[in-house]
Design a protein around this motif. Sequence first.
Motif, PDB file in Angstrom:
ATOM      1  N   VAL A  79       0.853  -1.201   0.388  1.00  0.00           N
ATOM      2  CA  VAL A  79       0.060   0.000   0.192  1.00  0.00           C
ATOM      3  C   VAL A  79       1.140   0.827  -0.303  1.00  0.00           C
ATOM      4  CG1 VAL A  79      -1.796   1.522   1.028  1.00  0.00           C
ATOM      5  CG2 VAL A  79      -1.828  -1.037   1.093  1.00  0.00           C
ATOM      6  N   HIS A  80       1.077   1.828  -0.985  1.00  0.00           N
ATOM      7  CA  HIS A  80       1.341   2.555  -1.109  1.00  0.00           C
ATOM      8  C   HIS A  80       0.600   4.361  -1.299  1.00  0.00           C
ATOM      9  CE1 HIS A  80       5.652   1.465  -1.743  1.00  0.00           C
ATOM     10  NE2 HIS A  80       4.878   0.727  -1.331  1.00  0.00           N
ATOM     11  N   ARG A  81       0.852   5.916  -1.179  1.00  0.00           N
ATOM     12  CA  ARG A  81      -0.172   6.513  -1.749  1.00  0.00           C
ATOM     13  C   ARG A  81       0.408   6.956  -2.967  1.00  0.00           C
ATOM     14  NH1 ARG A  81       0.906   9.610   4.095  1.00  0.00           N
ATOM     15  NH2 ARG A  81       2.836   9.857   3.549  1.00  0.00           N
ATOM     16  N   THR A  82      -0.779   7.256  -4.197  1.00  0.00           N
ATOM     17  CA  THR A  82      -0.869   7.605  -5.616  1.00  0.00           C
ATOM     18  C   THR A  82      -1.028   8.271  -5.563  1.00  0.00           C
ATOM     19  OG1 THR A  82      -3.042   5.852  -6.074  1.00  0.00           O
ATOM     20  CG2 THR A  82      -0.354   4.915  -6.099  1.00  0.00           C
ATOM     21  N   TRP A  83      -0.344   9.155  -6.862  1.00  0.00           N
ATOM     22  CA  TRP A  83      -1.540  10.612  -7.430  1.00  0.00           C
ATOM     23  C   TRP A  83      -1.937   9.762  -8.327  1.00  0.00           C
ATOM     24  CZ3 TRP A  83      -1.659  15.623  -6.085  1.00  0.00           C
ATOM     25  CH2 TRP A  83      -1.296  16.346  -5.115  1.00  0.00           C
ATOM     26  N   ASN A  84      -3.756  10.135  -8.273  1.00  0.00           N
ATOM     27  CA  ASN A  84      -4.500   9.602  -9.533  1.00  0.00           C
ATOM     28  C   ASN A  84      -4.718  10.332  -9.899  1.00  0.00           C
ATOM     29  OD1 ASN A  84      -4.857   7.118  -8.021  1.00  0.00           O
ATOM     30  ND2 ASN A  84      -5.797   7.774  -6.277  1.00  0.00           N
ATOM     31  N   PHE A  85      -5.105  10.418 -11.173  1.00  0.00           N
ATOM     32  CA  PHE A  85      -5.278  11.644 -12.516  1.00  0.00           C
ATOM     33  C   PHE A  85      -5.589  10.483 -13.544  1.00  0.00           C
ATOM     34  CE2 PHE A  85      -0.563  10.768 -12.677  1.00  0.00           C
ATOM     35  CZ  PHE A  85      -0.165  10.705 -13.992  1.00  0.00           C
ATOM     36  N   GLU A  86      -6.451  11.959 -14.439  1.00  0.00           N
ATOM     37  CA  GLU A  86      -7.110  11.180 -15.803  1.00  0.00           C
ATOM     38  C   GLU A  86      -6.470  11.997 -17.413  1.00  0.00           C
ATOM     39  OE1 GLU A  86     -11.214  10.875 -15.458  1.00  0.00           O
ATOM     40  OE2 GLU A  86     -11.272  12.991 -15.405  1.00  0.00           O
ATOM     41  N   ALA A  87      -6.756  11.054 -18.398  1.00  0.00           N
ATOM     42  CA  ALA A  87      -6.528  11.857 -19.542  1.00  0.00           C
ATOM     43  C   ALA A  87      -7.642  12.007 -19.930  1.00  0.00           C
ATOM     44  CB  ALA A  87      -5.354  11.655 -19.974  1.00  0.00           C
TER      45      ALA A  87
ATOM     46  N   TYR B 205      -4.738   7.501 -14.504  1.00  0.00           N
ATOM     47  CA  TYR B 205      -3.440   6.631 -13.980  1.00  0.00           C
ATOM     48  C   TYR B 205      -2.975   6.564 -12.338  1.00  0.00           C
ATOM     49  CZ  TYR B 205      -2.012   6.556 -18.482  1.00  0.00           C
ATOM     50  OH  TYR B 205      -1.488   6.769 -20.200  1.00  0.00           O
ATOM     51  N   HIS B 206      -2.650   6.005 -11.817  1.00  0.00           N
ATOM     52  CA  HIS B 206      -2.018   5.655 -10.356  1.00  0.00           C
ATOM     53  C   HIS B 206      -0.393   6.032 -10.245  1.00  0.00           C
ATOM     54  CE1 HIS B 206      -6.016   4.471 -10.538  1.00  0.00           C
ATOM     55  NE2 HIS B 206      -5.815   3.944 -11.330  1.00  0.00           N
ATOM     56  N   ASN B 207       0.137   6.982 -10.058  1.00  0.00           N
ATOM     57  CA  ASN B 207       1.651   7.284  -9.699  1.00  0.00           C
ATOM     58  C   ASN B 207       1.863   7.244  -8.302  1.00  0.00           C
ATOM     59  OD1 ASN B 207       1.433   7.787 -12.727  1.00  0.00           O
ATOM     60  ND2 ASN B 207       2.977   9.066 -12.591  1.00  0.00           N
ATOM     61  N   ASP B 208       3.172   6.268  -8.051  1.00  0.00           N
ATOM     62  CA  ASP B 208       3.037   6.245  -6.420  1.00  0.00           C
ATOM     63  C   ASP B 208       4.130   7.870  -6.185  1.00  0.00           C
ATOM     64  OD1 ASP B 208       4.512   5.316  -4.419  1.00  0.00           O
ATOM     65  OD2 ASP B 208       6.009   4.163  -4.729  1.00  0.00           O
ATOM     66  N   GLU B 209       3.484   7.949  -5.285  1.00  0.00           N
ATOM     67  CA  GLU B 209       4.356   9.045  -4.657  1.00  0.00           C
ATOM     68  C   GLU B 209       5.952   9.336  -4.818  1.00  0.00           C
ATOM     69  OE1 GLU B 209       3.104  10.882  -1.138  1.00  0.00           O
ATOM     70  OE2 GLU B 209       4.022   9.112  -0.501  1.00  0.00           O
ATOM     71  N   ASP B 210       6.105   8.003  -4.040  1.00  0.00           N
ATOM     72  CA  ASP B 210       7.837   7.985  -3.918  1.00  0.00           C
ATOM     73  C   ASP B 210       8.690   8.210  -5.053  1.00  0.00           C
ATOM     74  OD1 ASP B 210       7.572   7.888  -0.799  1.00  0.00           O
ATOM     75  OD2 ASP B 210       7.058   6.057  -0.337  1.00  0.00           O
ATOM     76  N   ALA B 211       8.541   7.881  -6.632  1.00  0.00           N
ATOM     77  CA  ALA B 211       8.999   7.544  -6.997  1.00  0.00           C
ATOM     78  C   ALA B 211       8.425   8.294  -8.387  1.00  0.00           C
ATOM     79  CB  ALA B 211       8.717   6.368  -7.662  1.00  0.00           C
ATOM     80  N   TRP B 212       7.506   8.318  -8.672  1.00  0.00           N
ATOM     81  CA  TRP B 212       6.577   9.632  -9.033  1.00  0.00           C
ATOM     82  C   TRP B 212       6.367   8.872 -10.820  1.00  0.00           C
ATOM     83  CZ3 TRP B 212       3.743  13.960  -8.129  1.00  0.00           C
ATOM     84  CH2 TRP B 212       3.923  14.657  -7.483  1.00  0.00           C
ATOM     85  N   GLN B 213       6.535   7.106 -10.672  1.00  0.00           N
ATOM     86  CA  GLN B 213       6.398   6.925 -12.448  1.00  0.00           C
ATOM     87  C   GLN B 213       5.091   6.564 -11.916  1.00  0.00           C
ATOM     88  OE1 GLN B 213       9.597   3.911 -11.967  1.00  0.00           O
ATOM     89  NE2 GLN B 213       8.079   2.315 -11.672  1.00  0.00           N
TER      90      GLN B 213
END
Length: 450
Positions: free
Chosen positions: A339-347, A362-370
Amino acid sequence: MKVSKFVIALALCAPVAANAGVPDNQANRLGNDLTPIGAEKAGEGDIPAWTGGLTSVPANVSYKAGDHLPDPFASDPIKYTITAANAGQYAAILTDGQKAMLKTYPDYKFNVYQTRRSCAYPENVYAATKNNAKVGELVGGGSGVAGAIMGFPFPVVNNAFEIMWNHTLRYRSYKVTRQFAAAPVTRGGDYTLTIVQDEALFPWSDPTKKKAEELNNISLYYLSNTIAPAREAGNVILVFDALNATLNGGRQAWQYSPGTRRVRRAPNISYDNPGTNSDGLSTSDAFDGFNGALDRYDWAVIDKKPQLIAANDYKAEATKYADFLKPGHLNQDVIRYEVHRTWNFEAKLRPNTRHVYARRVYHNDEDAWQVASAELYDGRGELWRVQEIQQIQRYNVPLCNSGTEVVYDLQATRYLALGMQNEEPAINYFADELDPSRYTPNAIRQLGVR
């Protein structure tokens, strides 16, 4: 989550056209309440506080240069397993794509482990990232970056464009070579491995450069040479990726085919054209989660919250292909989820433009931005494909980067696994022999000889 709500408020309301830097009081949060690349340091529920990550070879593993990385967390037990039967209990941490996989494949599951915030980067990347927070600027309506250099261009984000640029320009060393395998897998589990030797030179990470404007609008030189099977060997592609897609025609690409023995311009290596070695199961711009120009979509932040991602997947990378590639999906017994915090955003596809994906989440891990995972929707609004990218801390560098990528086609019930290192030589993140003079259309003809 006061920090998350504050940052998301900025992301949801900020204009795109002229974002430039953040005030000193925001940049100074890096290394304080935020990690040096902009994640929240504090823990939350099952997510522990970030305490620096793995910056060198851990004491509990035996490693020498050139080896695959041993798993420093091999003794961690499974905390719980999520299946279709108990998915409702864990709905809050599952993405829509993960829920769809559980519904589509009765034997699909997620083995969830202790969250290890292992991501870490070199100190010079941290220093550059802090400076980028003050000087980094979106240009071209979000299609490009100026001012910043090295590391992550927007550690304190204002919008979804900046999140995706953090993914695109994330630190992956300066000169890198690798060999990877790709496998389009049939419904019955059959596949033929494609072996590719690729290399990348990232001018963005050139330690001699001071700002993006020195890069001649090139963020990446990428070369890919297919070496097996025999019928595909000798196909070579060369890509110059643009730092600003609105200038100089954006991405430039060439392809050498041993059948014609000619090098041709390859504008089709972009957007929704079929991905190289994908058997039609993915698009060119879905490689590495997402790559290339952002201009066909409107991008918006949804939220930021704890979700499940494939992380610290050393065990998966050490699994033989015969045990890794299974009918329907990868072998879920060897994949580690946390379980990680993720940035969730859409295109969302812009009016009067075309792409086979009308919407991408998209779901991008906050610790890596990828990109950690994504859902790809067709023109009818139906979920078509699910992406997952396994994440590994390459503590020998150090940097946090991807392992195996997989694209599940829910309509065809097939999948594509690529970027696999399982039985290939270890990635070389210190390929000092690479030089920009190598990346020319004439040079790739010499590589394409079978």
